[in-house]
Design an enzyme around this catalytic site. Structure first.
Site, PDB file in Angstrom:
ATOM      1  N   ASP A   2      48.060  84.545  40.745  1.00  0.00           N
ATOM      2  CA  ASP A   2      47.732  85.873  41.577  1.00  0.00           C
ATOM      3  C   ASP A   2      48.514  87.009  42.131  1.00  0.00           C
ATOM      4  O   ASP A   2      49.458  86.433  42.967  1.00  0.00           O
ATOM      5  CB  ASP A   2      47.113  86.419  42.447  1.00  0.00           C
ATOM      6  CG  ASP A   2      45.745  84.684  41.729  1.00  0.00           C
ATOM      7  OD1 ASP A   2      45.448  84.492  40.983  1.00  0.00           O
ATOM      8  OD2 ASP A   2      44.905  84.651  42.862  1.00  0.00           O
TER       9      ASP A   2
ATOM     10  N   SER B 105      45.806  83.523  48.388  1.00  0.00           N
ATOM     11  CA  SER B 105      46.332  84.797  47.859  1.00  0.00           C
ATOM     12  C   SER B 105      46.221  85.838  49.474  1.00  0.00           C
ATOM     13  O   SER B 105      45.217  85.571  49.717  1.00  0.00           O
ATOM     14  CB  SER B 105      45.779  85.431  46.807  1.00  0.00           C
ATOM     15  OG  SER B 105      46.029  85.100  45.289  1.00  0.00           O
TER      16      SER B 105
ATOM     17  N   ARG C 229      38.106  83.641  50.804  1.00  0.00           N
ATOM     18  CA  ARG C 229      39.907  82.622  50.505  1.00  0.00           C
ATOM     19  C   ARG C 229      40.229  84.535  50.380  1.00  0.00           C
ATOM     20  O   ARG C 229      39.218  85.230  50.014  1.00  0.00           O
ATOM     21  CB  ARG C 229      40.349  82.421  49.468  1.00  0.00           C
ATOM     22  CG  ARG C 229      39.534  82.742  48.721  1.00  0.00           C
ATOM     23  CD  ARG C 229      40.169  81.173  47.614  1.00  0.00           C
ATOM     24  NE  ARG C 229      39.416  81.201  46.150  1.00  0.00           N
ATOM     25  CZ  ARG C 229      38.413  80.229  45.815  1.00  0.00           C
ATOM     26  NH1 ARG C 229      38.489  79.495  46.865  1.00  0.00           N
ATOM     27  NH2 ARG C 229      37.814  80.667  44.514  1.00  0.00           N
ATOM     28  N   ASP C 230      41.434  85.033  50.246  1.00  0.00           N
ATOM     29  CA  ASP C 230      41.820  86.435  49.304  1.00  0.00           C
ATOM     30  C   ASP C 230      41.986  87.799  50.602  1.00  0.00           C
ATOM     31  O   ASP C 230      41.146  88.487  49.514  1.00  0.00           O
ATOM     32  CB  ASP C 230      41.746  86.729  47.642  1.00  0.00           C
ATOM     33  CG  ASP C 230      42.045  85.288  47.089  1.00  0.00           C
ATOM     34  OD1 ASP C 230      42.368  83.890  47.244  1.00  0.00           O
ATOM     35  OD2 ASP C 230      40.843  85.029  46.385  1.00  0.00           O
TER      36      ASP C 230
ATOM     37  N   GLU D 197      36.425  86.027  43.753  1.00  0.00           N
ATOM     38  CA  GLU D 197      38.035  86.600  44.473  1.00  0.00           C
ATOM     39  C   GLU D 197      38.375  87.501  44.645  1.00  0.00           C
ATOM     40  O   GLU D 197      38.012  88.576  43.371  1.00  0.00           O
ATOM     41  CB  GLU D 197      38.465  85.574  43.068  1.00  0.00           C
ATOM     42  CG  GLU D 197      38.111  83.549  43.198  1.00  0.00           C
ATOM     43  CD  GLU D 197      39.106  82.995  42.611  1.00  0.00           C
ATOM     44  OE1 GLU D 197      39.495  81.552  42.593  1.00  0.00           O
ATOM     45  OE2 GLU D 197      39.471  83.044  40.966  1.00  0.00           O
TER      46      GLU D 197
ATOM     47  N   TRP E 146      42.825  81.548  33.893  1.00  0.00           N
ATOM     48  CA  TRP E 146      42.752  79.985  34.007  1.00  0.00           C
ATOM     49  C   TRP E 146      41.994  79.319  32.629  1.00  0.00           C
ATOM     50  O   TRP E 146      41.469  79.916  32.515  1.00  0.00           O
ATOM     51  CB  TRP E 146      41.780  79.977  35.129  1.00  0.00           C
ATOM     52  CG  TRP E 146      41.805  80.306  36.029  1.00  0.00           C
ATOM     53  CD1 TRP E 146      41.513  81.335  37.351  1.00  0.00           C
ATOM     54  CD2 TRP E 146      43.155  79.520  37.083  1.00  0.00           C
ATOM     55  NE1 TRP E 146      42.586  81.833  38.033  1.00  0.00           N
ATOM     56  CE2 TRP E 146      43.342  80.908  38.514  1.00  0.00           C
ATOM     57  CE3 TRP E 146      43.850  78.624  36.973  1.00  0.00           C
ATOM     58  CZ2 TRP E 146      44.593  80.227  39.412  1.00  0.00           C
ATOM     59  CZ3 TRP E 146      44.702  78.354  37.987  1.00  0.00           C
ATOM     60  CH2 TRP E 146      45.530  79.110  38.951  1.00  0.00           C
TER      61      TRP E 146
END
Ligand code: FRU
Length: 475
Positions: A38, A98, A159-160, A213, A296
């Site tokens: 990313d 990230s 996350r992120d 995400e 991915w």
């Protein structure tokens, strides 16, 4: 520089000299060596565009994440800088995941996810993700300020963080997984250190994924756009063919209020390789987005060359009045144009015509007269591995790649626009193609691995008419 970063820098400078450059990009950002995923922390600071990215300097596979770092004056010529973050604190011992960047009081602040296991790393039950801060005055060396938001009780995937300024406060969206439901959670802060939990901004309805995400939340044309990368949405017909998608929902929002959604989830890019896009504001007010041009679990043939992964071209984002996000390559790209060749083709009928012997870095312009074309298939071919063509029977524009030696074969496609002409701007680099359709209406980005690079135009079972055809050689 910490000793971990110093070691990684040394390793990278040695590995850099051993790369096989046959598929290494000329005007896209890629790691010096090793792995990239990313884009992170895209920001304008100190007269430079900075791009950070998920990076594993120690191998061409994903591993404990570092933040790679590069800067550019024009978003196209990138200068690599030392690694900004390595997984070396108690809060990010298993990875610096990230995140984003903002400028506060003359300091560059990185807000990222600390990824760590408490105990056996083979079970997500032991996974904790927390949000962390690191700051820098010079934009090169970063001081870790530690954790600023802990994992919400009962959660593991969290996350992120994407941070922005709105009115008199900082806001942050974070992607999360609540059991089998993807979420975006919202936070607010005065100082980037103390964060107040503002609840769930949006969450998946049935079929919209178990984890969201890389959320991003920004204003365009008076609306708010929630852009994110859901995991777990099923493919249907021609849609959502990639393992994971990236897309957006348009709505209305103001601080303190819920997000009122006005549109359904729409995919942003219809090629094989586009994920985890992040946007930022250029100093002139443009909203620019870059994504990871890979997917991915997809084969990455460049791994055998010593590197893996690249970012897309920077694209300017706009929103139409009917809530469609449009992407156009940033205008800086025109400065790469060298000589232009015009292909005087006019009409093609049951034939293929070679138009270029070697297309490595090219911007191809094609304007097809759809109303005057009746061929069953017509388009552009890069040798026999990649074709971009109109399927007249299916009424679709198809991007096909065929590299059986690498396990990469298949098509992505969009409905043919209803317009009388089809205008294509096609950017080739050593191992990528990005197709912009009818000035921002759609975009398809895919990785390609050509053995030879002749370009041809073709029309089968009928004829096809070109109003314009040619290519710029790009610097
Ligand atoms: C998206 C992602 C993020 C995570 C990072 C790890 O591609 O899975 O959610 O922070 O990659 O490298």
């Amino acid at each position: 520089m910490t000793s971990l970063i110093e070691k990684a820098e040394l390793a990278l400078s040695q590995k850099r000299d051993q790369l096989n450059l046959r598929w290494y990009p000329h005007y896209h950002l890629s790691p010096r060596a090793g792995w990239m995923n990313d884009p992170n922390g895209l920001v304008w600071f100190d007269g430079w565009y900075h791009a950070f990215y998920q990076h594993h300097p120690w191998s061409t596979k994903w591993g404990p994440m570092h933040w790679g770092h590069a800067r550019s004056r024009d978003l196209l010529h990138w200068e690599h800088l030392p690694i900004a973050l390595a997984p070396e604190g108690p809060e990010d011992k298993d990875g610096c995941f990230s995140g984003s960047a903002v400028v506060k009081d003359g300091e560059l602040a990185l807000i990222y996810t600390g990824h760590k296991f408490h105990g056996d790393p083979s079970s997500d039950d032991n996974l904790y993700q927390v949000q962390c801060l690191a700051t820098s005055r010079d934009g090169r060396e970063f001081q870790r300020q530690g954790q600023v938001i802990d994992t919400p009780a009962g959660m593991h995937h969290f996350r992120d963080p994407k941070v922005w300024r709105e009115g008199d406060a900082w806001y942050m969206v974070v992607g999360a997984r609540d059991e089998e439901t993807g979420q975006v959670r919202l936070y607010r802060s005065e100082d980037l250190r103390e964060w107040q939990d503002c609840g769930v901004l949006a969450e998946a309805q049935a079929g919209q994924g178990f984890m969201w995400e890389c959320p991003d939340f920004f204003t365009l044309n008076g609306k708010q756009i929630l852009m994110f990368s859901p995991q777990g949405m099923a493919a249907s017909g021609y849609d959502r063919r990639n393992l994971f998608q990236s897309g957006y929902i348009v709505g209305g929002w103001q601080p303190g209020e819920p997000f009122r959604q006005e549109s359904a989830f729409q995919e942003m890019d219809r090629g094989h390789d586009f994920y985890a896009p992040q946007s930022f504001l250029a100093p002139d007010g443009r909203r620019i987005v870059m994504g990871w041009m890979a997917m991915w679990e997809s084969p990455m043939p460049e791994q055998e060359d010593g590197w893996a992964g690249m970012l897309t071209l920077p694209r300017e984002l706009t929103l139409t009045d009917d809530n469609r996000l449009q992407m156009r390559p940033v205008k800086e790209l025109e400065s790469l144009r060298q000589n232009r060749t015009d292909w005087r083709v006019g009409e093609l009928r049951n034939e293929a015509k070679r138009v270029m012997e070697e297309c490595i870095t090219g911007e191809v312009i094609l304007k097809w007269d759809l109303a005057a074309s009746d061929a069953e298939q017509f388009g552009l071919a890069l040798e026999d591995g990649m074709r971009l063509y109109v399927d007249g029977q299916a009424q679709r524009l198809v991007l096909e790649r065929h590299y059986p030696q690498y396990g990469l074969c298949g098509q992505r496609s969009i409905p043919l626009p209803q317009s009388a002409t089809l205008e294509l701007r096609i950017f080739f680099d050593s191992s990528s193609v990005e197709v912009f359709v009818n000035d921002g209406e759609a975009c398809l980005s895919s990785r390609i691995y050509p053995q030879s690079r002749q370009l041809s135009l073709f029309a089968w079972s009928g004829s096809a008419v070109l109003q314009e055809a040619g290519a710029w050689h790009l610097e």
